[in-house]
Design a protein around this motif. Structure first.
Motif, PDB file in Angstrom:
ATOM      1  N   ALA A   1      36.471  36.796  47.224  1.00  0.00           N
ATOM      2  CA  ALA A   1      37.214  35.846  48.040  1.00  0.00           C
ATOM      3  C   ALA A   1      37.826  34.747  47.189  1.00  0.00           C
ATOM      4  N   HIS A   2      39.069  34.428  47.498  1.00  0.00           N
ATOM      5  CA  HIS A   2      39.812  33.297  46.934  1.00  0.00           C
ATOM      6  C   HIS A   2      40.362  33.591  45.535  1.00  0.00           C
ATOM      7  N   PRO A   3      41.438  32.908  45.152  1.00  0.00           N
ATOM      8  CA  PRO A   3      41.763  32.821  43.731  1.00  0.00           C
ATOM      9  C   PRO A   3      40.552  32.227  43.003  1.00  0.00           C
TER      10      PRO A   3
ATOM     11  N   GLN B   1      40.053  33.373  37.093  1.00  0.00           N
ATOM     12  CA  GLN B   1      41.016  34.293  37.702  1.00  0.00           C
ATOM     13  C   GLN B   1      41.170  35.586  36.903  1.00  0.00           C
ATOM     14  N   ASP B   2      41.218  35.485  35.584  1.00  0.00           N
ATOM     15  CA  ASP B   2      41.391  36.690  34.774  1.00  0.00           C
ATOM     16  C   ASP B   2      40.224  37.648  34.943  1.00  0.00           C
ATOM     17  N   GLU B   3      39.010  37.102  35.076  1.00  0.00           N
ATOM     18  CA  GLU B   3      37.847  37.958  35.287  1.00  0.00           C
ATOM     19  C   GLU B   3      37.966  38.733  36.586  1.00  0.00           C
ATOM     20  N   ALA B   4      38.406  38.051  37.648  1.00  0.00           N
ATOM     21  CA  ALA B   4      38.552  38.726  38.943  1.00  0.00           C
ATOM     22  C   ALA B   4      39.598  39.835  38.859  1.00  0.00           C
TER      23      ALA B   4
ATOM     24  N   GLY C   1      42.054  30.425  50.993  1.00  0.00           N
ATOM     25  CA  GLY C   1      41.524  29.164  50.498  1.00  0.00           C
ATOM     26  C   GLY C   1      42.498  28.297  49.746  1.00  0.00           C
ATOM     27  N   TRP C   2      43.602  28.861  49.290  1.00  0.00           N
ATOM     28  CA  TRP C   2      44.632  28.117  48.581  1.00  0.00           C
ATOM     29  C   TRP C   2      45.969  28.393  49.263  1.00  0.00           C
ATOM     30  N   SER C   3      46.855  27.423  49.241  1.00  0.00           N
ATOM     31  CA  SER C   3      48.243  27.719  49.563  1.00  0.00           C
ATOM     32  C   SER C   3      48.793  28.627  48.473  1.00  0.00           C
ATOM     33  N   PRO C   4      49.547  29.656  48.828  1.00  0.00           N
ATOM     34  CA  PRO C   4      50.152  30.502  47.795  1.00  0.00           C
ATOM     35  C   PRO C   4      51.003  29.734  46.794  1.00  0.00           C
ATOM     36  N   LYS C   5      51.474  28.548  47.171  1.00  0.00           N
ATOM     37  CA  LYS C   5      52.257  27.739  46.241  1.00  0.00           C
ATOM     38  C   LYS C   5      51.463  27.368  44.999  1.00  0.00           C
ATOM     39  N   HIS C   6      50.133  27.430  45.093  1.00  0.00           N
ATOM     40  CA  HIS C   6      49.289  27.039  43.969  1.00  0.00           C
ATOM     41  C   HIS C   6      48.637  28.242  43.285  1.00  0.00           C
ATOM     42  N   PHE C   7      49.026  29.447  43.641  1.00  0.00           N
ATOM     43  CA  PHE C   7      48.445  30.628  43.004  1.00  0.00           C
ATOM     44  C   PHE C   7      48.874  30.702  41.541  1.00  0.00           C
ATOM     45  N   PRO C   8      47.977  31.125  40.655  1.00  0.00           N
ATOM     46  CA  PRO C   8      48.377  31.371  39.274  1.00  0.00           C
ATOM     47  C   PRO C   8      49.441  32.469  39.211  1.00  0.00           C
ATOM     48  N   ALA C   9      50.370  32.338  38.284  1.00  0.00           N
ATOM     49  CA  ALA C   9      51.446  33.321  38.153  1.00  0.00           C
ATOM     50  C   ALA C   9      50.903  34.724  37.909  1.00  0.00           C
ATOM     51  N   MET C  10      49.799  34.811  37.162  1.00  0.00           N
ATOM     52  CA  MET C  10      49.233  36.121  36.866  1.00  0.00           C
ATOM     53  C   MET C  10      48.733  36.815  38.138  1.00  0.00           C
ATOM     54  N   LEU C  11      48.181  36.048  39.079  1.00  0.00           N
ATOM     55  CA  LEU C  11      47.696  36.624  40.330  1.00  0.00           C
ATOM     56  C   LEU C  11      48.859  37.217  41.125  1.00  0.00           C
ATOM     57  N   ILE C  12      49.964  36.507  41.206  1.00  0.00           N
ATOM     58  CA  ILE C  12      51.128  37.020  41.922  1.00  0.00           C
ATOM     59  C   ILE C  12      51.686  38.254  41.222  1.00  0.00           C
ATOM     60  N   GLN C  13      51.721  38.226  39.895  1.00  0.00           N
ATOM     61  CA  GLN C  13      52.225  39.381  39.139  1.00  0.00           C
ATOM     62  C   GLN C  13      51.388  40.628  39.426  1.00  0.00           C
ATOM     63  N   TYR C  14      50.064  40.486  39.387  1.00  0.00           N
ATOM     64  CA  TYR C  14      49.196  41.634  39.639  1.00  0.00           C
ATOM     65  C   TYR C  14      49.282  42.090  41.097  1.00  0.00           C
TER      66      TYR C  14
END
Length: 298
Positions: free
Chosen positions: A206-208, A213-216, A232-245
């Motif tokens: 659950a959550h970013p 984040q890299d471990e998840a 748990g987070w607004s997508p506006k604050h997601f790490p770029a790597m999470l969106i890429q994956y």
């Protein structure tokens, strides 16, 4: 007993991370005072406009938006107990039976409860539970310790998912000593052991998973039963790597979750439209991945 009656063709999304606000049997709580222990969650939910909902009120909220949701009640406390105003597992299951067109009931058990919690997990599954929620930082446990494995054996046998809070938590944030919460329990790499030792138990991280984040992402790429929810987070604050994956390697392993009522579906969906999720990935993230994971039939 609960059985789902969700019309997949008539919903736009499945929110896999929803908290029941308060028991229908409890009095309306007094407003929390900012700065007190746990006040961050209360303040966020008040601002969302969805604070203090009973389960039936939450069902109406989701039904109006044509969204189904995984929902659980009791909020974990550090000592393994639960707030008196929380929705109990049984109240949640009853509400899910009444609202089976939008609710998918998850439940919580005390990981420290030993044989008692194992028996409770079996009872809840027999009564319709479709998943389990654990909060390692608030429940103060390393999820990969073998003393907890008997509970996972029950969950794996039932073929339902286990969802674990990962990363930093807002529980206790700002309070003295952080409310006694140890963040170390939220490292998602601990769940890699469970993916190996319980290969037929789907695991939702659950959550970013800040700051891991890299471990998840690594666990989700490597292990076929590991998923990530985006709550748990607004997508506006997601790490770029999470969106890429989410757009590429994990497009079949990432799940829409809001963390309602702390962040509502309305805000999450509006923000998600602005951060670069690909058009071909969004149907998977919003509904299709969860429908497959939860074995919902069209």
């Amino acid at each position: 007993m609960y059985e789902p009656n969700i019309d997949l063709d008539n919903i736009i999304a499945i929110d896999v991370h929803v908290h029941a606000g308060r028991s229908a049997k409890a009095p309306t709580p007094e407003p929390a005072v900012d700065g007190g222990e746990g006040s961050t969650l209360a303040t966020m939910s008040r601002r969302s406009g969805a604070a203090g909902q009973t389960p039936d009120e939450t069902a109406a909220w989701y039904r109006e938006r044509k969204i189904a949701c995984c929902i659980w009640g009791a909020d974990p406390m550090a000592a393994g107990g639960f707030r008196e105003t929380s929705v109990s597992n049984d109240e949640l299951l009853d509400a899910a039976e009444r609202n089976n067109d939008v609710f998918i009931p998850f439940v919580m058990v005390d990981p420290w409860g030993g044989k008692r919690s194992v028996a409770e997990a079996k009872r809840l599954i027999a009564n319709g539970a479709r998943g389990f929620k654990f909060h390692p930082p608030a429940q103060a446990f390393y999820p990969n310790e073998r003393k907890f494995y008997e509970i996972y054996e029950v969950i794996e046998e039932a073929g339902v998912p286990a969802l674990f809070h990962t990363g930093q938590t807002a529980v206790g944030q700002g309070a003295r000593a952080g409310g006694g919460i140890y963040l170390k329990y939220g490292n998602p790499m601990l769940l890699d052991d469970l993916c190996v030792d319980f290969p037929d138990m789907p695991i939702i991280m659950a959550h970013p998973s800040f700051p891991w984040q890299d471990e998840a992402l690594s666990v989700a790429v490597c292990k076929p039963t590991a998923y990530i929810d985006l709550s748990g987070w607004s997508p506006k604050h997601f790490p770029a790597m999470l969106i890429q994956y989410a757009n590429t390697l994990l497009r079949n392993k990432v799940l829409f979750g809001s963390d309602h009522p702390m962040i509502t579906t309305d805000r999450w969906i509006a923000d998600a439209e602005t951060v670069g999720f690909r058009d071909e990935a969004m149907p998977l993230i919003m509904k299709e991945n969860a429908a497959k994971l939860l074995n919902l039939k069209g």
